[in-house]
Scaffold this motif. Structure first.
Motif, mmCIF file in Angstrom:
data_model
loop_
_atom_site.group_PDB
_atom_site.id
_atom_site.type_symbol
_atom_site.label_atom_id
_atom_site.label_comp_id
_atom_site.label_asym_id
_atom_site.label_seq_id
_atom_site.Cartn_x
_atom_site.Cartn_y
_atom_site.Cartn_z
ATOM 1 N N VAL A 182 -36.215 18.337 -83.758
ATOM 2 C CA VAL A 182 -37.355 19.223 -83.482
ATOM 3 C C VAL A 182 -36.839 20.604 -83.092
ATOM 4 C CG1 VAL A 182 -39.417 19.546 -82.087
ATOM 5 C CG2 VAL A 182 -38.683 17.232 -82.705
ATOM 6 N N MET A 183 -37.390 21.641 -83.670
ATOM 7 C CA MET A 183 -36.981 22.992 -83.344
ATOM 8 C C MET A 183 -37.647 23.452 -82.050
ATOM 9 S SD MET A 183 -34.866 23.605 -85.719
ATOM 10 C CE MET A 183 -34.558 25.329 -85.305
ATOM 11 N N PRO A 184 -36.940 24.224 -81.223
ATOM 12 C CA PRO A 184 -37.573 24.810 -80.037
ATOM 13 C C PRO A 184 -38.812 25.609 -80.424
ATOM 14 C CG PRO A 184 -35.195 25.064 -79.912
ATOM 15 C CD PRO A 184 -35.492 24.528 -81.288
ATOM 16 N N GLY A 185 -39.861 25.457 -79.638
ATOM 17 C CA GLY A 185 -41.126 26.113 -79.923
ATOM 18 C C GLY A 185 -42.110 25.238 -80.660
ATOM 19 N N LEU A 209 -46.955 9.799 -65.992
ATOM 20 C CA LEU A 209 -45.977 10.383 -66.909
ATOM 21 C C LEU A 209 -44.919 11.110 -66.096
ATOM 22 C CD1 LEU A 209 -48.551 12.106 -69.310
ATOM 23 C CD2 LEU A 209 -47.581 9.822 -69.601
ATOM 24 N N TYR A 210 -43.659 10.938 -66.474
ATOM 25 C CA TYR A 210 -42.562 11.744 -65.940
ATOM 26 C C TYR A 210 -41.998 12.551 -67.104
ATOM 27 C CZ TYR A 210 -42.701 8.937 -61.673
ATOM 28 O OH TYR A 210 -43.095 8.323 -60.506
ATOM 29 N N VAL A 211 -42.113 13.873 -67.033
ATOM 30 C CA VAL A 211 -41.817 14.752 -68.163
ATOM 31 C C VAL A 211 -40.623 15.635 -67.801
ATOM 32 C CG1 VAL A 211 -42.792 16.429 -69.771
ATOM 33 C CG2 VAL A 211 -44.299 14.782 -68.607
ATOM 34 N N THR A 212 -39.570 15.602 -68.607
ATOM 35 C CA THR A 212 -38.417 16.457 -68.344
ATOM 36 C C THR A 212 -38.775 17.918 -68.636
ATOM 37 O OG1 THR A 212 -37.553 16.016 -70.564
ATOM 38 C CG2 THR A 212 -36.729 14.645 -68.767
ATOM 39 N N ARG A 213 -38.033 18.830 -68.004
ATOM 40 C CA ARG A 213 -38.449 20.236 -67.958
ATOM 41 C C ARG A 213 -38.399 20.953 -69.304
ATOM 42 N NH1 ARG A 213 -33.919 23.997 -67.525
ATOM 43 N NH2 ARG A 213 -35.372 25.585 -66.797
ATOM 44 N N GLY A 214 -37.748 20.385 -70.291
ATOM 45 C CA GLY A 214 -37.712 20.996 -71.612
ATOM 46 C C GLY A 214 -38.970 20.797 -72.421
ATOM 47 N N GLN A 258 -58.138 12.756 -75.288
ATOM 48 C CA GLN A 258 -57.723 13.635 -76.368
ATOM 49 C C GLN A 258 -56.226 13.459 -76.592
ATOM 50 O OE1 GLN A 258 -58.436 17.736 -75.296
ATOM 51 N NE2 GLN A 258 -58.102 17.327 -73.125
ATOM 52 N N PRO A 259 -55.758 13.701 -77.828
ATOM 53 C CA PRO A 259 -54.339 13.464 -78.139
ATOM 54 C C PRO A 259 -53.422 14.316 -77.271
ATOM 55 C CG PRO A 259 -55.619 13.762 -80.145
ATOM 56 C CD PRO A 259 -56.522 14.132 -79.009
ATOM 57 N N LEU A 260 -52.297 13.724 -76.890
ATOM 58 C CA LEU A 260 -51.306 14.411 -76.072
ATOM 59 C C LEU A 260 -50.287 15.099 -76.974
ATOM 60 C CD1 LEU A 260 -50.805 14.608 -72.992
ATOM 61 C CD2 LEU A 260 -49.146 12.758 -73.258
ATOM 62 N N GLN A 261 -49.958 16.345 -76.646
ATOM 63 C CA GLN A 261 -48.967 17.105 -77.397
ATOM 64 C C GLN A 261 -47.899 17.620 -76.435
ATOM 65 O OE1 GLN A 261 -48.965 18.054 -80.810
ATOM 66 N NE2 GLN A 261 -50.739 16.783 -81.254
ATOM 67 N N ALA A 262 -46.649 17.681 -76.909
ATOM 68 C CA ALA A 262 -45.551 18.228 -76.115
ATOM 69 C C ALA A 262 -44.971 19.430 -76.845
ATOM 70 C CB ALA A 262 -44.468 17.181 -75.900
ATOM 71 N N THR A 263 -44.964 20.576 -76.176
ATOM 72 C CA THR A 263 -44.358 21.785 -76.737
ATOM 73 C C THR A 263 -42.906 21.863 -76.251
ATOM 74 O OG1 THR A 263 -46.457 22.951 -76.808
ATOM 75 C CG2 THR A 263 -44.463 24.285 -76.856
ATOM 76 N N VAL A 264 -41.984 22.103 -77.190
ATOM 77 C CA VAL A 264 -40.551 22.071 -76.917
ATOM 78 C C VAL A 264 -40.083 23.460 -76.497
ATOM 79 C CG1 VAL A 264 -38.289 21.538 -77.892
ATOM 80 C CG2 VAL A 264 -40.289 20.210 -78.591
ATOM 81 N N SER A 266 -37.456 26.615 -75.299
ATOM 82 C CA SER A 266 -36.270 27.211 -75.926
ATOM 83 C C SER A 266 -34.981 26.608 -75.382
ATOM 84 C CB SER A 266 -36.266 28.725 -75.693
ATOM 85 O OG SER A 266 -36.236 29.008 -74.298
ATOM 86 N N TYR A 267 -35.011 26.043 -74.180
ATOM 87 C CA TYR A 267 -33.824 25.464 -73.547
ATOM 88 C C TYR A 267 -33.807 23.941 -73.641
ATOM 89 C CZ TYR A 267 -37.418 25.482 -69.911
ATOM 90 O OH TYR A 267 -38.596 25.351 -69.231
ATOM 91 N N ALA A 268 -34.665 23.359 -74.457
ATOM 92 C CA ALA A 268 -34.733 21.897 -74.583
ATOM 93 C C ALA A 268 -33.562 21.359 -75.395
ATOM 94 C CB ALA A 268 -36.048 21.491 -75.238
ATOM 95 N N LEU A 269 -33.192 20.127 -75.117
ATOM 96 C CA LEU A 269 -32.218 19.406 -75.944
ATOM 97 C C LEU A 269 -32.626 17.937 -76.017
ATOM 98 C CD1 LEU A 269 -29.735 19.561 -77.717
ATOM 99 C CD2 LEU A 269 -28.327 19.116 -75.698
ATOM 100 N N ASN A 270 -32.102 17.104 -75.125
ATOM 101 C CA ASN A 270 -32.468 15.689 -75.114
ATOM 102 C C ASN A 270 -33.545 15.471 -74.050
ATOM 103 O OD1 ASN A 270 -30.566 14.846 -77.107
ATOM 104 N ND2 ASN A 270 -28.959 14.992 -75.567
ATOM 105 N N GLU A 271 -34.786 15.473 -74.481
ATOM 106 C CA GLU A 271 -35.916 15.377 -73.558
ATOM 107 C C GLU A 271 -36.550 14.000 -73.625
ATOM 108 O OE1 GLU A 271 -36.171 17.978 -71.610
ATOM 109 O OE2 GLU A 271 -34.708 19.069 -72.816
ATOM 110 N N ARG A 272 -37.324 13.686 -72.586
ATOM 111 C CA ARG A 272 -37.977 12.380 -72.548
ATOM 112 C C ARG A 272 -39.254 12.466 -71.729
ATOM 113 N NH1 ARG A 272 -34.165 8.146 -70.068
ATOM 114 N NH2 ARG A 272 -36.016 7.089 -69.272
ATOM 115 N N ILE A 273 -40.199 11.597 -72.090
ATOM 116 C CA ILE A 273 -41.409 11.392 -71.300
ATOM 117 C C ILE A 273 -41.464 9.906 -70.976
ATOM 118 C CG2 ILE A 273 -43.915 11.603 -71.199
ATOM 119 C CD1 ILE A 273 -43.722 13.715 -73.406
ATOM 120 N N ASP A 274 -41.334 9.572 -69.697
ATOM 121 C CA ASP A 274 -41.480 8.181 -69.265
ATOM 122 C C ASP A 274 -42.960 7.922 -69.021
ATOM 123 O OD1 ASP A 274 -38.548 6.898 -68.049
ATOM 124 O OD2 ASP A 274 -38.650 8.966 -68.726
#
Length: 443
Positions: A182-185, A209-214, A258-264, A266-274
């Protein structure tokens, strides 16, 4: 919250829930084959909802399988023997096509046995009609297989699954598959759904949900509140708590409004949502399948670099020498799931000097890398970096060295290493992962 607490929180629904659903009993290997062992994959416990009056309960699938240790050998003709005689009056069994039953025992065929845990047999069980709450039974297992090392492999004794009858809601969470490249942005959908496999309704659904900062979540419902977690200005994880009053009947399902979306970022790499779910106002009879991890891997890099020092002093003098790590970005790096440091700094002390002051998170080693008894005076040190580092973050390890003998340009090696293996896959410049600490460079 401490860094270790962040890891425990982030793993609460993903890693821990996955581990609760499937375990391998660790035992010593049998004498038949000292260089390889045949293991049985089976859940330690399964909780079944009580059957409705005059009928059967809903079916639960147990994922069973075989695997072995040594990849140097090929293991075939796996035969998993499943004995369900201990379920009489407790639960009924439906055998899959690769199992040949005889009475209360079946032999399940697994033509090729892998070296990693995998599901090859899907056994369906359901509460027997008339089985009472808290009644238990057992399924026991044995296995054999053929190996190219010669002869037969036989599994250790003692593999079993305890089956218990209970009453209540049983929410089962199905999450998204991992996403890579996935590309940043970019914006990534995070679909998940919940089914109540229990015999009682869930009087509402709690979603955590636990969402990493990226990642930034878009489309959160008004029933959700977000709380950043962590110490300092930069928070590595955001916790999202949602409370929905939807009543989920047995066999019914729940999805977000409503559907959940995650925006990536610019500093993201290996992200996760628990992701975790729980029934409101009551307990889930089988919470092991209430959590999952949505992994999102961005296309990005992080340039790790280490810097040494050049210091001078006379014999008998103590000098300060700081070893400095910097993540030059653009991505942040985090091991929130495993809790491992993002890396280590390996420092070989220059000759003619003795370490008298050791930074926090550094421990002594022998010159060969073995454990060193004591804190000061070691010829080598390994310093742990944090479990996450932000982009552009610097970490400094200040050492104190007593100069015992003045040696011109006495040099110690400083090397940045990953927690496991060789090299950092995300680091585009390996040359700046080494540096030197030089004593008396101008002598």
């Amino acid at each position: 919250m401490s860094t270790s607490s962040v890891v425990r929180a982030a793993a609460r629904f993903g890693v821990c829930a996955a581990a609760a659903g499937l375990v391998t009993v660790g035992m010593s290997a049998p004498a038949v084959a000292a260089s390889d062992t045949l293991w049985i994959q089976a859940p330690y416990e399964s909780v079944l909802p009580k059957a409705a009056d005059g009928g059967q309960g809903p079916a639960t699938t147990l994922g069973l399988g075989l695997y072995h240790d040594n990849a140097d050998y090929t293991v075939t003709d796996g035969r998993l023997t499943v004995d369900v005689s201990g379920l009489t009056g407790v639960a009924d069994v439906t055998w899959p096509a690769n199992c040949a039953p005889t009475g209360t025992t079946a032999v399940c065929s697994i033509p090729e046995v892998p070296t990693n845990s995998a599901t090859q047999v899907q056994l369906q069980v359901r509460a027997a009609a008339g089985a009472d709450i808290d009644v238990t039974g057992k399924i026991t297992y044995q296995a054999t297989a053929t190996t190219t090392m010669g002869g037969e492999l036989r599994s250790p004794e003692g593999f079993e699954t305890t089956v218990r009858i209970a009453s209540g809601p049983d929410l089962v969470l199905t999450g998204p598959a991992p996403v890579e490249g996935v590309m940043p942005g970019a914006s990534v959908p995070v679909p998940f759904s919940v089914v109540n496999n229990g015999n009682e309704p869930a009087q509402g659904v709690q979603v955590t949900l636990y969402v990493t900062r990226g990642l930034r979540l878009d489309g959160l419902a008004p029933q959700c509140t977000s709380t950043p977690i962590g110490e300092g200005a930069i928070k590595p994880v955001t916790k999202v708590d949602c409370a929905f009053d939807d009543v989920v009947q047995p066999g019914g399902s729940f999805t977000l409004p409503q559907p959940l979306q995650a925006t990536v970022a610019s500093y993201a790499l290996n992200e996760r949502i628990d992701i975790g779910v729980a029934p409101s106002g009551g307990e889930d009879i089988s919470p092991g399948d209430n959590g999952t991890v949505a992994g999102i891997e961005a296309v990005n890099t992080a340039d790790f670099a280490v810097r040494g020092a050049r210091v001078s002093g006379a014999a008998g003098e103590t000098v300060q020498a700081a070893l400095t790590f910097r993540n030059r970005g653009p991505a942040w790096i985090a091991n929130l799931g495993s809790g491992d440091p993002v890396g280590h700094i390996d420092f070989i002390v220059p000759k003619g000097a003795t370490v008298t002051g050791v930074p926090e998170n550094c421990s002594g080693r022998t010159l060969q890398g073995d454990w060193y008894e004591g804190t000061t005076g070691a010829p080598r040190y390994v310093c742990d970096l944090p479990i996450w580092v932000a982009e552009k973050q610097t970490v400094t390890f200040p050492f104190q060295l007593r100069i015992d003998t003045v040696i011109a340009r006495s040099t110690g090696e400083v090397t940045l290493k990953p927690p496991y293996g060789d090299g950092f896959a995300f680091d585009p410049i390996a040359a700046n992962n080494t540096a030197k600490l030089v004593l008396n460079p101008a002598v």
